[in-house]
Motif scaffolding. Sequence first.
Motif, PDB file in Angstrom:
ATOM      1  N   ILE A 172       0.831  -1.200   0.000  1.00 48.50           N
ATOM      2  CA  ILE A 172       0.000   0.000   0.000  1.00 48.50           C
ATOM      3  C   ILE A 172       0.869   1.255   0.000  1.00 48.50           C
ATOM      4  O   ILE A 172       0.625   2.206  -0.762  1.00 48.50           O
ATOM      5  CB  ILE A 172      -0.953   0.001   1.207  1.00 48.50           C
ATOM      6  N   CYS A 173       1.898   1.268   0.832  1.00 47.78           N
ATOM      7  CA  CYS A 173       2.799   2.427   0.904  1.00 47.78           C
ATOM      8  C   CYS A 173       3.502   2.663  -0.422  1.00 47.78           C
ATOM      9  O   CYS A 173       3.674   3.813  -0.857  1.00 47.78           O
ATOM     10  CB  CYS A 173       3.813   2.253   2.031  1.00 47.78           C
ATOM     11  N   GLU A 174       3.920   1.595  -1.080  1.00 46.87           N
ATOM     12  CA  GLU A 174       4.577   1.722  -2.378  1.00 46.87           C
ATOM     13  C   GLU A 174       3.618   2.299  -3.416  1.00 46.87           C
ATOM     14  O   GLU A 174       4.002   3.144  -4.234  1.00 46.87           O
ATOM     15  CB  GLU A 174       5.101   0.353  -2.845  1.00 46.87           C
ATOM     16  N   THR A 175       2.372   1.848  -3.390  1.00 46.24           N
ATOM     17  CA  THR A 175       1.380   2.357  -4.339  1.00 46.24           C
ATOM     18  C   THR A 175       1.109   3.832  -4.086  1.00 46.24           C
ATOM     19  O   THR A 175       1.080   4.644  -5.023  1.00 46.24           O
ATOM     20  CB  THR A 175       0.069   1.556  -4.226  1.00 46.24           C
ATOM     21  N   GLN A 176       0.920   4.203  -2.818  1.00 45.31           N
ATOM     22  CA  GLN A 176       0.667   5.606  -2.484  1.00 45.31           C
ATOM     23  C   GLN A 176       1.856   6.486  -2.850  1.00 45.31           C
ATOM     24  O   GLN A 176       1.686   7.606  -3.343  1.00 45.31           O
ATOM     25  CB  GLN A 176       0.339   5.739  -1.001  1.00 45.31           C
ATOM     26  N   ARG A 177       3.046   5.978  -2.607  1.00 44.98           N
ATOM     27  CA  ARG A 177       4.249   6.761  -2.939  1.00 44.98           C
ATOM     28  C   ARG A 177       4.325   7.041  -4.429  1.00 44.98           C
ATOM     29  O   ARG A 177       4.624   8.163  -4.858  1.00 44.98           O
ATOM     30  CB  ARG A 177       5.500   6.001  -2.481  1.00 44.98           C
ATOM     31  N   LEU A 178       4.032   6.032  -5.253  1.00 46.69           N
ATOM     32  CA  LEU A 178       4.140   6.190  -6.698  1.00 46.69           C
ATOM     33  C   LEU A 178       3.095   7.167  -7.228  1.00 46.69           C
ATOM     34  O   LEU A 178       3.385   7.985  -8.107  1.00 46.69           O
ATOM     35  CB  LEU A 178       3.986   4.831  -7.383  1.00 46.69           C
ATOM     36  N   TYR A 179       1.881   7.092  -6.702  1.00 43.95           N
ATOM     37  CA  TYR A 179       0.794   7.935  -7.197  1.00 43.95           C
ATOM     38  C   TYR A 179       0.760   9.313  -6.527  1.00 43.95           C
ATOM     39  O   TYR A 179      -0.114  10.120  -6.854  1.00 43.95           O
ATOM     40  CB  TYR A 179      -0.550   7.242  -6.977  1.00 43.95           C
ATOM     41  N   ALA A 180       1.675   9.569  -5.606  1.00 42.53           N
ATOM     42  CA  ALA A 180       1.629  10.822  -4.844  1.00 42.53           C
ATOM     43  C   ALA A 180       1.688  12.057  -5.733  1.00 42.53           C
ATOM     44  O   ALA A 180       1.085  13.084  -5.417  1.00 42.53           O
ATOM     45  CB  ALA A 180       2.770  10.855  -3.825  1.00 42.53           C
ATOM     46  N   GLY A 181       2.381  11.983  -6.841  1.00 45.04           N
ATOM     47  CA  GLY A 181       2.518  13.153  -7.709  1.00 45.04           C
ATOM     48  C   GLY A 181       1.447  13.268  -8.769  1.00 45.04           C
ATOM     49  O   GLY A 181       1.468  14.212  -9.562  1.00 45.04           O
ATOM     50  N   PHE A 182       0.493  12.332  -8.776  1.00 39.27           N
ATOM     51  CA  PHE A 182      -0.564  12.340  -9.789  1.00 39.27           C
ATOM     52  C   PHE A 182      -1.841  12.895  -9.176  1.00 39.27           C
ATOM     53  O   PHE A 182      -2.344  12.370  -8.188  1.00 39.27           O
ATOM     54  CB  PHE A 182      -0.797  10.923 -10.319  1.00 39.27           C
ATOM     55  N   ALA A 183      -2.370  13.957  -9.760  1.00 42.19           N
ATOM     56  CA  ALA A 183      -3.576  14.608  -9.230  1.00 42.19           C
ATOM     57  C   ALA A 183      -4.809  13.800  -9.610  1.00 42.19           C
ATOM     58  O   ALA A 183      -5.582  14.171 -10.486  1.00 42.19           O
ATOM     59  CB  ALA A 183      -3.676  16.037  -9.747  1.00 42.19           C
ATOM     60  N   SER A 184      -4.996  12.692  -8.933  1.00 41.27           N
ATOM     61  CA  SER A 184      -6.087  11.774  -9.266  1.00 41.27           C
ATOM     62  C   SER A 184      -7.379  12.185  -8.581  1.00 41.27           C
ATOM     63  O   SER A 184      -7.380  12.682  -7.451  1.00 41.27           O
ATOM     64  CB  SER A 184      -5.719  10.348  -8.838  1.00 41.27           C
ATOM     65  N   GLN A 185      -8.502  11.959  -9.261  1.00 44.00           N
ATOM     66  CA  GLN A 185      -9.816  12.155  -8.665  1.00 44.00           C
ATOM     67  C   GLN A 185     -10.242  10.927  -7.862  1.00 44.00           C
ATOM     68  O   GLN A 185     -11.260  10.942  -7.182  1.00 44.00           O
ATOM     69  CB  GLN A 185     -10.854  12.432  -9.764  1.00 44.00           C
ATOM     70  N   THR A 186      -9.488   9.849  -7.977  1.00 43.75           N
ATOM     71  CA  THR A 186      -9.796   8.608  -7.267  1.00 43.75           C
ATOM     72  C   THR A 186      -9.026   8.572  -5.952  1.00 43.75           C
ATOM     73  O   THR A 186      -7.808   8.743  -5.940  1.00 43.75           O
ATOM     74  CB  THR A 186      -9.414   7.387  -8.128  1.00 43.75           C
ATOM     75  N   ALA A 187      -9.728   8.348  -4.863  1.00 41.34           N
ATOM     76  CA  ALA A 187      -9.091   8.338  -3.545  1.00 41.34           C
ATOM     77  C   ALA A 187      -8.113   7.176  -3.430  1.00 41.34           C
ATOM     78  O   ALA A 187      -8.463   6.024  -3.673  1.00 41.34           O
ATOM     79  CB  ALA A 187     -10.154   8.232  -2.450  1.00 41.34           C
ATOM     80  N   MET A 188      -6.880   7.486  -3.052  1.00 41.38           N
ATOM     81  CA  MET A 188      -5.845   6.468  -2.875  1.00 41.38           C
ATOM     82  C   MET A 188      -5.619   6.261  -1.378  1.00 41.38           C
ATOM     83  O   MET A 188      -4.488   6.234  -0.902  1.00 41.38           O
ATOM     84  CB  MET A 188      -4.555   6.900  -3.569  1.00 41.38           C
ATOM     85  N   SER A 189      -6.692   6.134  -0.645  1.00 42.51           N
ATOM     86  CA  SER A 189      -6.591   5.995   0.800  1.00 42.51           C
ATOM     87  C   SER A 189      -6.114   4.596   1.179  1.00 42.51           C
ATOM     88  O   SER A 189      -6.223   3.643   0.408  1.00 42.51           O
ATOM     89  CB  SER A 189      -7.953   6.256   1.452  1.00 42.51           C
ATOM     90  N   HIS A 190      -5.625   4.499   2.409  1.00 40.06           N
ATOM     91  CA  HIS A 190      -5.179   3.199   2.918  1.00 40.06           C
ATOM     92  C   HIS A 190      -6.338   2.209   2.897  1.00 40.06           C
ATOM     93  O   HIS A 190      -6.168   1.051   2.513  1.00 40.06           O
ATOM     94  CB  HIS A 190      -4.645   3.368   4.341  1.00 40.06           C
ATOM     95  N   ARG A 191      -7.502   2.680   3.303  1.00 38.67           N
ATOM     96  CA  ARG A 191      -8.673   1.796   3.361  1.00 38.67           C
ATOM     97  C   ARG A 191      -8.993   1.220   1.984  1.00 38.67           C
ATOM     98  O   ARG A 191      -9.299   0.033   1.852  1.00 38.67           O
ATOM     99  CB  ARG A 191      -9.873   2.579   3.892  1.00 38.67           C
ATOM    100  N   MET A 192      -8.953   2.070   0.938  1.00 38.90           N
ATOM    101  CA  MET A 192      -9.305   1.590  -0.391  1.00 38.90           C
ATOM    102  C   MET A 192      -8.228   0.678  -0.969  1.00 38.90           C
ATOM    103  O   MET A 192      -8.522  -0.280  -1.672  1.00 38.90           O
ATOM    104  CB  MET A 192      -9.542   2.781  -1.324  1.00 38.90           C
ATOM    105  N   LEU A 193      -6.975   0.961  -0.659  1.00 42.57           N
ATOM    106  CA  LEU A 193      -5.896   0.132  -1.188  1.00 42.57           C
ATOM    107  C   LEU A 193      -5.780  -1.202  -0.456  1.00 42.57           C
ATOM    108  O   LEU A 193      -5.026  -2.070  -0.879  1.00 42.57           O
ATOM    109  CB  LEU A 193      -4.565   0.894  -1.122  1.00 42.57           C
ATOM    110  N   LYS A 194      -6.524  -1.363   0.632  1.00 45.97           N
ATOM    111  CA  LYS A 194      -6.630  -2.683   1.258  1.00 45.97           C
ATOM    112  C   LYS A 194      -7.593  -3.585   0.491  1.00 45.97           C
ATOM    113  O   LYS A 194      -7.674  -4.782   0.765  1.00 45.97           O
ATOM    114  CB  LYS A 194      -7.109  -2.553   2.708  1.00 45.97           C
TER     115      LYS A 194
END
Length: 219
Positions: free
Chosen positions: A97-119
């Motif tokens: 999850i941390c790796e996914t959030q780190r990679l997408y951190a610079g992308f202004a996504s409309q989709t929530a990349m929350s810990h809960r959703m990435l579980k």
Amino acid sequence: FGSSIPWPKHLHDLFAAPFARGLRPAMGDLCFIVEHGPRKCAPSSGGGPLEPHAEDSHKALERLGIHSFPPRQRHEGLAANPYDASWDGRAQLYTEICETQRLYAGFASQTAMSHRMLKQVPVTMIRDLFVELSGATGFGAGAFTKAELDAVALDKASARDGRAAFLQKLVDLIASTLGEGNLTEDFSADKVMADILLRNRLLRLLYTAAAGTGSGLYG
């Protein structure tokens, strides 16, 4: 306290009576009464009237006739997660999850990349991120029909087939872009739908393919 409204006795005894006797209650005896209504502090501190939300970028693009998006989903992560059953499994999951959030951190996504959703990473979330990345970079433009994208969200017994077909086609597209033929087998639709770790890795592969880097997120 300067108010013409009589205080309830228990509040009068706690606040008004000590001050009337020239006493100051100890800090441990103080509590706060929250006044209902709009906040009166500065907007920078959370006060002022509620600001209207900006228009969703998807809706703006559709209104301008630039792009058409499938209906957006509420990605509710409510299913039980097998990786929560042990400390080792939880550590694996949290690392992904941390790796996914780190990679997408610079992308202004409309989709929530929350810990809960990435579980959970429902397939509709993968679909929405693909559409966003495709719109931003051109990756996979025209690869899917509207019917194929819409089928991911169908709430029917046959919906699993639509999700599997979307995943397999997406993996094939990513494998072709990155020049990693083994991805097709390692990330088959059945494996991806059965394993949350693979779904997180697929999100990272999707980002890598769309960004055109092809750098070693796999393997």
